[in-house]
Design a protein around this motif. Structure first.
Motif, PDB file in Angstrom:
ATOM      1  N   PHE A  63       0.829  -1.210   0.000  1.00  0.00           N
ATOM      2  CA  PHE A  63       0.000   0.000   0.000  1.00  0.00           C
ATOM      3  C   PHE A  63       0.861   1.256   0.000  1.00  0.00           C
ATOM      4  O   PHE A  63       0.560   2.233  -0.680  1.00  0.00           O
ATOM      5  CB  PHE A  63      -0.938   0.022   1.213  1.00  0.00           C
ATOM      6  CG  PHE A  63      -2.165  -0.825   1.052  1.00  0.00           C
ATOM      7  CD1 PHE A  63      -2.977  -0.692  -0.056  1.00  0.00           C
ATOM      8  CD2 PHE A  63      -2.506  -1.747   2.012  1.00  0.00           C
ATOM      9  CE1 PHE A  63      -4.114  -1.463  -0.207  1.00  0.00           C
ATOM     10  CE2 PHE A  63      -3.631  -2.531   1.876  1.00  0.00           C
ATOM     11  CZ  PHE A  63      -4.443  -2.399   0.767  1.00  0.00           C
ATOM     12  N   PHE A  64       1.939   1.247   0.775  1.00  0.00           N
ATOM     13  CA  PHE A  64       2.820   2.403   0.832  1.00  0.00           C
ATOM     14  C   PHE A  64       3.432   2.699  -0.537  1.00  0.00           C
ATOM     15  O   PHE A  64       3.398   3.838  -1.012  1.00  0.00           O
ATOM     16  CB  PHE A  64       3.929   2.190   1.866  1.00  0.00           C
ATOM     17  CG  PHE A  64       4.981   3.250   1.824  1.00  0.00           C
ATOM     18  CD1 PHE A  64       4.719   4.517   2.319  1.00  0.00           C
ATOM     19  CD2 PHE A  64       6.220   3.001   1.275  1.00  0.00           C
ATOM     20  CE1 PHE A  64       5.679   5.512   2.275  1.00  0.00           C
ATOM     21  CE2 PHE A  64       7.195   3.976   1.225  1.00  0.00           C
ATOM     22  CZ  PHE A  64       6.922   5.243   1.731  1.00  0.00           C
ATOM     23  N   PHE A  65       4.002   1.683  -1.193  1.00  0.00           N
ATOM     24  CA  PHE A  65       4.642   1.917  -2.476  1.00  0.00           C
ATOM     25  C   PHE A  65       3.632   2.230  -3.574  1.00  0.00           C
ATOM     26  O   PHE A  65       3.933   2.994  -4.493  1.00  0.00           O
ATOM     27  CB  PHE A  65       5.549   0.752  -2.855  1.00  0.00           C
ATOM     28  CG  PHE A  65       6.877   0.845  -2.181  1.00  0.00           C
ATOM     29  CD1 PHE A  65       7.840   1.740  -2.622  1.00  0.00           C
ATOM     30  CD2 PHE A  65       7.161   0.075  -1.073  1.00  0.00           C
ATOM     31  CE1 PHE A  65       9.056   1.859  -1.992  1.00  0.00           C
ATOM     32  CE2 PHE A  65       8.376   0.176  -0.432  1.00  0.00           C
ATOM     33  CZ  PHE A  65       9.331   1.068  -0.885  1.00  0.00           C
ATOM     34  N   LEU A  68       2.815   5.873  -2.913  1.00  0.00           N
ATOM     35  CA  LEU A  68       3.965   6.685  -3.304  1.00  0.00           C
ATOM     36  C   LEU A  68       4.048   6.820  -4.823  1.00  0.00           C
ATOM     37  O   LEU A  68       4.264   7.918  -5.348  1.00  0.00           O
ATOM     38  CB  LEU A  68       5.250   6.056  -2.768  1.00  0.00           C
ATOM     39  CG  LEU A  68       6.546   6.789  -3.085  1.00  0.00           C
ATOM     40  CD1 LEU A  68       6.612   8.090  -2.285  1.00  0.00           C
ATOM     41  CD2 LEU A  68       7.734   5.906  -2.787  1.00  0.00           C
ATOM     42  N   ALA A  69       3.859   5.726  -5.530  1.00  0.00           N
ATOM     43  CA  ALA A  69       3.931   5.761  -6.995  1.00  0.00           C
ATOM     44  C   ALA A  69       2.811   6.623  -7.579  1.00  0.00           C
ATOM     45  O   ALA A  69       3.032   7.365  -8.544  1.00  0.00           O
ATOM     46  CB  ALA A  69       3.853   4.344  -7.558  1.00  0.00           C
ATOM     47  N   ALA A  70       1.613   6.531  -6.992  1.00  0.00           N
ATOM     48  CA  ALA A  70       0.495   7.318  -7.516  1.00  0.00           C
ATOM     49  C   ALA A  70       0.665   8.806  -7.214  1.00  0.00           C
ATOM     50  O   ALA A  70       0.432   9.652  -8.080  1.00  0.00           O
ATOM     51  CB  ALA A  70      -0.818   6.813  -6.921  1.00  0.00           C
ATOM     52  N   ALA A  79      -1.618   0.207 -10.273  1.00  0.00           N
ATOM     53  CA  ALA A  79      -0.659  -0.464 -11.152  1.00  0.00           C
ATOM     54  C   ALA A  79       0.511  -1.066 -10.388  1.00  0.00           C
ATOM     55  O   ALA A  79       1.086  -2.068 -10.808  1.00  0.00           O
ATOM     56  CB  ALA A  79      -0.134   0.511 -12.202  1.00  0.00           C
ATOM     57  N   MET A  80       0.876  -0.483  -9.270  1.00  0.00           N
ATOM     58  CA  MET A  80       2.027  -0.960  -8.505  1.00  0.00           C
ATOM     59  C   MET A  80       1.648  -1.893  -7.362  1.00  0.00           C
ATOM     60  O   MET A  80       2.512  -2.535  -6.782  1.00  0.00           O
ATOM     61  CB  MET A  80       2.792   0.233  -7.913  1.00  0.00           C
ATOM     62  CG  MET A  80       3.541   1.047  -8.917  1.00  0.00           C
ATOM     63  SD  MET A  80       4.851   0.136  -9.717  1.00  0.00           S
ATOM     64  CE  MET A  80       5.928  -0.204  -8.360  1.00  0.00           C
ATOM     65  N   LEU A  85       2.983  -6.218  -3.806  1.00  0.00           N
ATOM     66  CA  LEU A  85       2.505  -7.224  -2.858  1.00  0.00           C
ATOM     67  C   LEU A  85       3.244  -8.540  -3.049  1.00  0.00           C
ATOM     68  O   LEU A  85       3.624  -9.203  -2.074  1.00  0.00           O
ATOM     69  CB  LEU A  85       0.996  -7.432  -3.008  1.00  0.00           C
ATOM     70  CG  LEU A  85       0.350  -8.422  -2.040  1.00  0.00           C
ATOM     71  CD1 LEU A  85       0.547  -7.973  -0.597  1.00  0.00           C
ATOM     72  CD2 LEU A  85      -1.123  -8.568  -2.362  1.00  0.00           C
ATOM     73  N   ALA A  86       3.487  -8.922  -4.282  1.00  0.00           N
ATOM     74  CA  ALA A  86       4.228 -10.163  -4.540  1.00  0.00           C
ATOM     75  C   ALA A  86       5.671 -10.052  -4.054  1.00  0.00           C
ATOM     76  O   ALA A  86       6.186 -10.968  -3.390  1.00  0.00           O
ATOM     77  CB  ALA A  86       4.195 -10.486  -6.033  1.00  0.00           C
TER      78      ALA A  86
END
Length: 112
Positions: A63-65, A68-70, A79-80, A85-86
């Motif tokens: 969720f953080f990344f 951050l990307a959005a 998209a990220m 998550l994987a």
């Protein structure tokens, strides 16, 4: 301490080999599969979504990344999330296996 021991202790390839060895063990893959199964059964409603507490570290990092990307880089909103998550789920599985190995090494033979 001998010069050979100091050279081995400073060798960065030793850490890299250990990381790769941990990442490719069957135990790590099995734990990752278990974490993915827990996430899937919660996502599809087979069991209550509270089961995700097991995947909490990976979900928080994803969720953080994704946020951050959005917000910072203009990436489409989800998209990220699933790739992150994987990745973080696999890192969590590696951490679980590493901690289990350390604990097993410390407590095997205690009380015998």
């Amino acid at each position: 301490m001998t010069p050979t021991f100091r050279r081995v202790a400073r060798d960065p390839r030793r850490l890299a080999r250990g990381f790769v060895r941990l990442a490719t063990t069957r135990a790590t893959v099995a734990v990752f599969a278990g974490l993915a199964a827990v996430w899937a059964v919660g996502f599809f409603g087979v069991v209550p979504i509270e089961i995700w507490v097991v995947d909490y570290p990976a979900l928080v990092a994803a969720f953080f990344f994704d946020t951050l990307a959005a917000n910072e880089f203009g990436v489409r909103e989800t998209a990220m999330f699933y790739p992150a998550l994987a990745v973080f789920g696999y890192l969590q599985a590696m951490l679980v296996v590493a901690v289990a190995r350390v604990l097993r090494g410390r407590f095997v033979g205690v009380g015998e």
